[in-house]
Write a protein that holds these residues in place. Structure first.
Motif, PDB file in Angstrom:
ATOM      1  N   HIS A 112      40.157  23.170  40.752  1.00 21.78           N
ATOM      2  CA  HIS A 112      40.411  22.406  42.449  1.00 21.78           C
ATOM      3  C   HIS A 112      41.854  22.256  42.012  1.00 21.78           C
ATOM      4  N   LEU A 113      42.685  22.600  43.229  1.00 17.53           N
ATOM      5  CA  LEU A 113      44.306  21.340  42.842  1.00 17.53           C
ATOM      6  C   LEU A 113      44.421  21.031  43.889  1.00 17.53           C
ATOM      7  N   ASP A 114      44.831  19.626  43.704  1.00 16.09           N
ATOM      8  CA  ASP A 114      44.372  18.474  44.290  1.00 16.09           C
ATOM      9  C   ASP A 114      45.649  18.220  45.214  1.00 16.09           C
ATOM     10  N   THR A 115      46.218  17.393  46.655  1.00 14.16           N
ATOM     11  CA  THR A 115      46.904  18.381  47.722  1.00 14.16           C
ATOM     12  C   THR A 115      47.897  17.085  46.996  1.00 14.16           C
ATOM     13  N   SER A 116      47.444  15.958  45.852  1.00 11.58           N
ATOM     14  CA  SER A 116      49.238  15.225  45.865  1.00 11.58           C
ATOM     15  C   SER A 116      49.729  16.438  45.355  1.00 11.58           C
ATOM     16  N   LEU A 117      50.037  17.371  44.352  1.00 11.56           N
ATOM     17  CA  LEU A 117      50.733  18.137  44.213  1.00 11.56           C
ATOM     18  C   LEU A 117      51.556  18.431  45.358  1.00 11.56           C
ATOM     19  N   LYS A 118      50.925  18.716  46.128  1.00  6.26           N
ATOM     20  CA  LYS A 118      52.151  19.600  47.313  1.00  6.26           C
ATOM     21  C   LYS A 118      52.592  18.714  48.080  1.00  6.26           C
ATOM     22  N   ARG A 119      53.744  17.242  47.690  1.00  8.95           N
ATOM     23  CA  ARG A 119      54.474  16.251  47.788  1.00  8.95           C
ATOM     24  C   ARG A 119      56.115  17.389  46.909  1.00  8.95           C
ATOM     25  N   PHE A 120      55.591  18.041  45.768  1.00 10.40           N
ATOM     26  CA  PHE A 120      56.248  18.524  45.051  1.00 10.40           C
ATOM     27  C   PHE A 120      57.109  19.834  45.053  1.00 10.40           C
ATOM     28  N   ASP A 121      58.258  19.886  44.907  1.00  6.30           N
ATOM     29  CA  ASP A 121      58.856  21.506  44.680  1.00  6.30           C
ATOM     30  C   ASP A 121      58.195  21.985  43.853  1.00  6.30           C
ATOM     31  N   THR A 122      58.040  21.597  42.228  1.00  5.96           N
ATOM     32  CA  THR A 122      57.859  22.177  41.263  1.00  5.96           C
ATOM     33  C   THR A 122      57.148  20.979  40.370  1.00  5.96           C
ATOM     34  N   ALA A 147      42.683  29.254  42.061  1.00  3.11           N
ATOM     35  CA  ALA A 147      42.137  28.058  42.070  1.00  3.11           C
ATOM     36  C   ALA A 147      41.206  28.341  43.282  1.00  3.11           C
ATOM     37  N   ALA A 148      39.977  27.755  43.313  1.00  4.80           N
ATOM     38  CA  ALA A 148      38.889  27.600  43.977  1.00  4.80           C
ATOM     39  C   ALA A 148      39.085  27.628  45.936  1.00  4.80           C
ATOM     40  N   GLY A 149      40.552  25.988  45.649  1.00  2.00           N
ATOM     41  CA  GLY A 149      40.980  25.814  46.739  1.00  2.00           C
ATOM     42  C   GLY A 149      41.765  24.367  46.669  1.00  2.00           C
ATOM     43  N   TRP A 150      42.482  24.321  47.672  1.00  9.63           N
ATOM     44  CA  TRP A 150      43.079  22.172  47.923  1.00  9.63           C
ATOM     45  C   TRP A 150      41.929  21.876  47.958  1.00  9.63           C
ATOM     46  N   VAL A 151      42.145  20.472  47.638  1.00 10.37           N
ATOM     47  CA  VAL A 151      40.636  19.370  47.820  1.00 10.37           C
ATOM     48  C   VAL A 151      41.996  18.236  47.827  1.00 10.37           C
ATOM     49  N   THR A 152      41.117  17.514  48.138  1.00  7.62           N
ATOM     50  CA  THR A 152      42.221  15.501  48.427  1.00  7.62           C
ATOM     51  C   THR A 152      40.680  14.626  47.773  1.00  7.62           C
ATOM     52  N   VAL A 153      41.057  14.486  46.735  1.00 11.38           N
ATOM     53  CA  VAL A 153      39.952  13.858  45.730  1.00 11.38           C
ATOM     54  C   VAL A 153      41.048  13.299  44.908  1.00 11.38           C
ATOM     55  N   SER A 154      42.201  12.901  45.489  1.00 10.12           N
ATOM     56  CA  SER A 154      42.444  11.336  44.969  1.00 10.12           C
ATOM     57  C   SER A 154      42.782  10.370  45.396  1.00 10.12           C
TER      58      SER A 154
END
Length: 157
Positions: A112-122, A147-154
């Protein structure tokens, strides 16, 4: 041999030459940031949590400056956020501690990918060893990780 499984996986996706390796350790966020010359927040750490059964795990990839929000984790996954013990990590993820990554994982490991990553270009997730990484956009990370999807667990500092 974990970096070799990741290298083989990335070769199948035309990204074999993209693995970055350092002569030192990149096992921690601070070490990886220093080794690859980026701010610590851009290190995409892969955290290993217990799954629904003893032989499964949940891998959550989040920004290097993010911390697990236990309440959000429980709401999202329906269970307490319990990290794997060090001696369980390689058996359940296929990667050693410090090299756990969202690629070339066994079927019992769900990414699973946390949405905290989406604020960066890479961002820079590990590539199967404690001295490797690969630079990817969040979209590339999503595609390559399966990934199974984006989550917000941070939560951010």
């Amino acid at each position: 041999m974990s970096i070799e499984s990741v290298r083989e996986f990335l070769t199948g996706h035309g990204r074999e030459g993209d693995i970055l390796q350092t002569s030192g350790s990149s096992a921690t966020v601070a070490e990886a940031a220093e080794a690859f010359g980026v701010e610590p927040a851009r290190i995409a750490k892969t955290l290993s949590f217990r799954g629904d059964s003893p032989d499964t795990c949940v891998l959550v990839v989040m920004a290097g400056d993010a911390r697990t929000d236990n309440a959000a984790f429980k709401t999202t996954f329906g269970r307490k956020a319990t990290m794997l013990k060090a001696d369980e990590v390689e058996a359940l993820t296929g990667h050693p501690v410090g090299g756990v990554c969202p690629f070339a994982n066994p079927a019992n490991a769900t990414v699973h990918l946390d949405t905290s990553l989406k604020r960066f270009d890479t961002v820079f997730p590990a590539a199967g060893s404690a001295d490797s990484a690969i630079e990817l956009t969040p979209a590339e990370l999503e595609d390559l990780s399966g990934a199974a999807g984006w989550v917000t667990v941070s939560r951010l500092p």
